[in-house]
Design a protein around this motif. Structure first.
Motif, PDB file in Angstrom:
ATOM      1  N   GLY A 164       0.811  -1.213   0.000  1.00 26.29           N
ATOM      2  CA  GLY A 164       0.000   0.000   0.000  1.00 26.29           C
ATOM      3  C   GLY A 164       0.840   1.256   0.000  1.00 26.29           C
ATOM      4  N   ALA A 165       1.935   1.251   0.776  1.00 20.44           N
ATOM      5  CA  ALA A 165       2.822   2.415   0.834  1.00 20.44           C
ATOM      6  C   ALA A 165       3.494   2.658  -0.517  1.00 20.44           C
ATOM      7  CB  ALA A 165       3.883   2.208   1.918  1.00 20.44           C
ATOM      8  N   MET A 166       3.865   1.586  -1.186  1.00 17.42           N
ATOM      9  CA  MET A 166       4.496   1.716  -2.496  1.00 17.42           C
ATOM     10  C   MET A 166       3.522   2.277  -3.526  1.00 17.42           C
ATOM     11  SD  MET A 166       6.503  -1.282  -4.570  1.00 17.42           S
ATOM     12  CE  MET A 166       7.324  -1.002  -6.150  1.00 17.42           C
ATOM     13  N   GLY A 167       2.269   1.813  -3.467  1.00 19.18           N
ATOM     14  CA  GLY A 167       1.261   2.342  -4.387  1.00 19.18           C
ATOM     15  C   GLY A 167       1.011   3.816  -4.177  1.00 19.18           C
ATOM     16  N   LEU A 168       0.944   4.227  -2.910  1.00 18.66           N
ATOM     17  CA  LEU A 168       0.750   5.646  -2.599  1.00 18.66           C
ATOM     18  C   LEU A 168       1.926   6.469  -3.086  1.00 18.66           C
ATOM     19  CD1 LEU A 168      -0.988   7.802  -1.205  1.00 18.66           C
ATOM     20  CD2 LEU A 168       0.190   7.248   0.933  1.00 18.66           C
ATOM     21  N   MET A 169       3.141   5.928  -2.963  1.00 16.38           N
ATOM     22  CA  MET A 169       4.335   6.639  -3.411  1.00 16.38           C
ATOM     23  C   MET A 169       4.315   6.853  -4.925  1.00 16.38           C
ATOM     24  SD  MET A 169       6.944   8.058  -2.031  1.00 16.38           S
ATOM     25  CE  MET A 169       6.595   7.316  -0.429  1.00 16.38           C
TER      26      MET A 169
END
Length: 248
Positions: free
Chosen positions: A223-228
């Motif tokens: 999820g953090a990678m997608g937001l980034m």
């Protein structure tokens, strides 16, 4: 239909859901707070990577190999992780560093041509993120199926337009409308920025959904990678818009 990110497909979090009968410990399942923490880690790694290519430009060195290489490797890591979410805890930090190399290179080059443009782009990205987060948190903007469909359709249209504009430049003498500093070009940049910002709402919604479905812990990195990915897209579009305005 869900977020523009390949990370935020409708079945990604549900297919990686942890069954309650198997795991009940919250330390082993995805949480919103955990995803936020992972996002800060990725942001730090991105800044460190950006410092590397930025420093090369400051020392009169050519950063293009690392800039282009970072963009290519980062894209490959995105594709791999979208199909192998369980590898996100390993691949997302590598992605952040690679994307940092790309961001740092283009930022340093543009800042030499248009002094101060990087600070402006970072500020615009940060403010946009906070505004969207506030609107989502206080339910001023709600992610409905209609909202999601419109944003995804607009995002897909942008991707198709960019792709075919790029391909046409190889075959004919063609200058895409979004190039240059005309009012039409500026208008397109503004539209793209709005769509990129709207994708943040989809990202927030999918992260909350993953936590609610008790996805496994590694999905926090996912999820953090997608937001980034969305934030990097937003930052690059702000750089593009500000450079056009500076030319005028």
């Amino acid at each position: 239909m869900n977020s523009k990110n390949p990370f935020f497909k409708s079945d990604t979090f549900s297919s990686n859901k942890v069954h309650d009968a198997v795991i009940m410990d919250m330390d082993q399942t995805m949480t919103v707070a955990g995803t936020i923490n992972k996002s800060f880690i990725l942001l730090l790694l991105l800044v460190l990577g950006a410092f590397g290519t930025w420093n090369m430009v400051s020392n009169a060195q050519n950063p293009m190999i690392f800039t282009i290489g970072g963009a290519i490797v980062g894209f490959i890591l995105v594709l791999i992780t979208s199909f192998k979410p369980h590898l996100s805890s390993y691949l997302s930090p590598a992605y952040a560093v690679c994307e940092g190399l790309f961001i740092g290179g283009i930022s340093a080059i543009l800042d030499q041509v248009y002094p101060g443009i990087v600070i402006q782009a970072v500020s615009c990205t940060f403010v946009t993120f906070l505004v969207c987060l506030g609107l989502y948190k206080f339910k001023i903007v709600q992610v409905t199926e209609r909202f999601r469909s419109i944003v995804i359709a607009a995002t897909a249209a942008i991707a198709i337009y960019y792709f075919f504009s790029w391909v046409l430049t190889f075959f004919i003498s063609f200058q895409p409308i979004h190039h240059g500093n005309s009012m039409a070009s500026i208008g397109i940049s503004l539209f793209v920025i709005v769509i990129a910002a709207l994708n943040l709402f989809l990202d927030f919604d999918q992260i909350e959904e993953g936590a609610a479905q008790r996805a496994p812990k590694y999905m926090e990195w996912y999820g953090a990678m997608g937001l980034m990915i969305t934030l990097v897209w937003l930052y690059v579009e702000f750089l593009r818009l500000l450079s056009k305005l500076s030319k005028r």
